[in-house]
Write an enzyme that holds these catalytic residues in place. Structure first.
Site: not given
Length: 676
Positions: A250, A578, A631
């Protein structure tokens, strides 16, 4: 006479007396007069307790929590065969059976909000919380002392560092981000599987950092970048001079991109490692769920502290959050806090209209969504004239203008660009922020909205549409202090000439469009991310709460729903991704920007795109799923874990199989006209 009075007192005070007493069945009570006779006295009826909305909410939450914990307990104790779960062993056990063993040391870099934060110094309200987690873990302090919790997690508005008298620091070690909360894994599954092929703390490290700070300020305050450099050098030496495999997730992807430039730059701005440090110490960077080019939901978070789930809650129960009587104002408190976090600005979309599109164009053009869910899967497909709707199983709809990242009203979202009012902030800036005052005094200033006149707020939302480029100007207009502080650390443009000395400044190092990859031709760069989930791309807004002080004047218009466009749901346009990061942000740099020798990748470092199609769990008993592309849940994806482990064990990208693509990332990248 005295005996009568004593008897009378006894009858009134002693409930065990044989004299009839007041009950729910008799509205009369018995009273003895002075002559010893009994009189009936009529008492008011007992009013039953009124059932309140809060009681319903508490019981509902209690039932949901109880049901969830019971399901977890059942899942842990019932044999897998009884619930229809196929168990072939964990990825670590399978690969160990194939002879795969630990080779390269591994460094894990967590993203935003997933790493724990603990208190080292605080105000009197935080008594007893020394070295206790304020973020991550049970989050018990939110309910015990919410205002104190918000105060200690906020940073200084002027410096972006610690407020006076408060020190909150990142939790060190693998426990920093193995679990976000009890039972909710982040890195735990990957760590456990790596351990099964021989990894432990001597060859595996969690590079925890305070994710609230700007990337350069993590070095200024905590020496986080220097400590990461020293750790990589130590792991390199102590593991037989084997290079390190780095696995960021991320926002950690952007953080480590900043590190790659910092470590080779000269001091005092850089780490002084010199040219060639990365080539010597790093084998591969495996970016998971990368947000290289930003995240559109950051725009809605900055503008109204909202995203998909929050907008849905407000539409279901508008009176709960926005009521003048209840005055909860949770979104105002949250915005007040995270506008002090400079890291949020790092996730604003980068590349402007070249990457994200303008009022008439976007790289997702000619793609249509079908929200007829099949086991919660999302189909994003390109319309072709030679295929019928029946063959494709979707409906063709009016083209979505994804380039309009913020539209105030459906008219602004759908009208031709020639009919939209021009967006210009020159007049607002010439006034000077200090001269822009609210018409009604609001007392304590919560956000910079309280310092703006109502007319400026109205003008911003007057049937206008904003692109990825003009939305940055919008925030400079609405939150000038926040943007001035944060933009000293981040940039969101595209470099004209990367050899210009100005790009040696750290504010450009986390933007892949304004910095070069290190000169390390043998190093590998991976982009691993999930696809097949509706992901926020752009928003339809409305003006609300205009006259109320300490409030957010803008709100996602949940009444804007897709009648002619299936990609629009409750004020939000969705694309493939995602669930947090759209495909274009996660995959463009590996698919095109860094592919081969380009001005962003001068050494021709090999890049690979590996996508994981989302497959949701078939039941609650499967937890978050072993094939999820979401995610965070992707960190438990079996195929992804196997790929990470094989690279860490010495397999190259070519041996792994090269690219694996399910989305339209290649065609979308081709539509982006970027000079390489």
């Amino acid at each position: 006479m005295g005996s009568i009075l004593r008897l009378r007192k006894l009858l009134y005070l002693d409930p065990s007396s044989s004299i009839p007493s007041r009950s729910s069945h008799s509205p009369n009570a018995v009273k003895i007069n002075c002559n010893g006779a009994t009189d009936k006295v009529k008492l008011p009826k007992r009013v039953p307790r009124r059932w309140r909305c809060m009681d319903t909410c508490c019981w509902l939450i209690g039932y949901l929590c109880t049901a969830w914990w019971v399901l977890l307990l059942v899942y842990q104790w019932i044999p897998n065969g009884l619930i229809g779960v196929q168990v072939n062993g964990s990825p670590g056990e399978r690969l160990r059976g194939e002879g795969v063993r630990a080779l390269y040391p591994v460094v894990l870099v967590p993203g935003i909000v997933t790493g724990g934060l603990e208190l080292w110094e605080g105000r009197p309200c935080a008594q007893g919380l020394f070295r206790k987690r304020l973020w991550g873990g049970s989050f018990a302090e939110i309910f015990k002392r919410p205002r104190c919790w918000l105060e200690h997690l906020s940073l200084d508005k002027e410096t972006g560092l610690d407020p006076p008298g408060i020190r909150v620091r990142a939790v060190p070690g693998l426990v920093a981000a193995d679990y976000f909360a009890p039972g909710y894994f982040v890195w735990a599954v990957l760590i456990e599987n790596l351990a099964k092929i021989g990894y432990e703390e001597k060859n595996m490290h969690m590079a925890a950092y305070d994710w609230r700070l700007s990337f350069q300020n993590t070095e200024v305050r905590d020496n986080s970048l220097s400590r990461l450099k020293s750790k990589i050098e130590l792991m390199y030496i102590s593991n037989g001079k084997n290079k390190v495999v780095v696995v960021p997730h991320s926002m950690g992807v952007n953080y480590f991109l900043h590190f790659l430039k910092w470590v080779e730059s000269p001091p005092p701005m850089g780490g002084g490692g010199g040219t060639g440090w990365c080539a010597k110490h790093i084998k591969a960077v495996i970016n998971i769920g990368p947000a290289f080019l930003g995240v559109p939901k950051t725009v809605s978070n900055m503008l109204s502290a909202e995203a998909k789930d929050v907008a849905y809650l407000r539409s279901v129960a508008p009176g709960v959050f926005d009521s003048d009587i209840v005055r909860l104002q949770p979104f105002e408190h949250v915005m007040r806090m995270f506008r002090t976090w400079d890291s949020v600005i790092s996730l604003l979309p980068k590349g402007g209209e070249t990457i994200w599109g303008d009022l008439d164009w976007s790289p997702e053009e000619n793609h249509e969504c079908d929200f007829v869910m099949k086991h919660s899967q999302f189909a994003l497909i390109e319309s072709k004239a030679n295929n019928s709707e029946a063959e494709k199983g979707f409906q063709l709809n009016e083209k979505a203008q994804y380039g309009r990242m913020i539209s105030f009203g459906m008219a602004a979202a759908e009208r031709p660009s020639s009919q939209l009012p021009k967006v210009s902030f020159e007049e607002g800036f010439s006034l000077g922020h200090s001269q822009v005052k609210p018409q009604t005094p609001c007392g304590d200033t919560w956000t910079e909205y309280d310092e703006l006149s109502r007319e400026i707020i109205r003008d911003v939302g007057r049937n206008k549409a904003y692109t990825a480029e003009t939305v940055v100007d919008l925030f400079r207009h609405l939150a000038p202090k926040t943007m001035q502080r944060a933009e000293a650390h981040f940039s969101h443009g595209i470099a004209d000439d990367l050899d210009d000395p100005k790009y040696e400044h750290y504010k450009y190092w986390s933007n892949p469009l304004e910095t070069k990859l290190p000169n390390a031709p043998d190093m590998e760069m991976y982009c691993l991310y999930g696809v097949g989930i509706p992901t926020e791309r752009s928003y339809v807004y409305k003006i609300s709460q205009l006259e109320r002080c300490n409030s957010i004047p803008y709100q996602i218009d949940s009444a804007a729903d897709g009648t002619r466009n299936k990609c629009l749901k409750k004020g939000i346009y969705f694309v493939d991704g995602d669930e947090s990061v759209p495909v274009i942000s996660a995959g463009f740099m590996c698919a095109k920007g860094w592919r081969g020798k380009t001005r962003f990748n001068p050494s021709g470092m090999a890049t690979y795109v590996r996508e994981y199609r989302h497959k949701p769990p078939t039941s609650l008993l499967e937890g978050r799923g072993a094939e999820s592309g979401s995610h965070v849940d992707i960190l438990g994806n079996v195929k992804l874990i196997e790929d990470v482990m094989r690279v860490a064990a010495g397999v190259s990208g070519e041996e792994l199989g090269g690219d694996t693509v399910f989305s339209d990332i290649v065609r979308m990248s081709d539509r982006i006209e970027l000079r390489l």
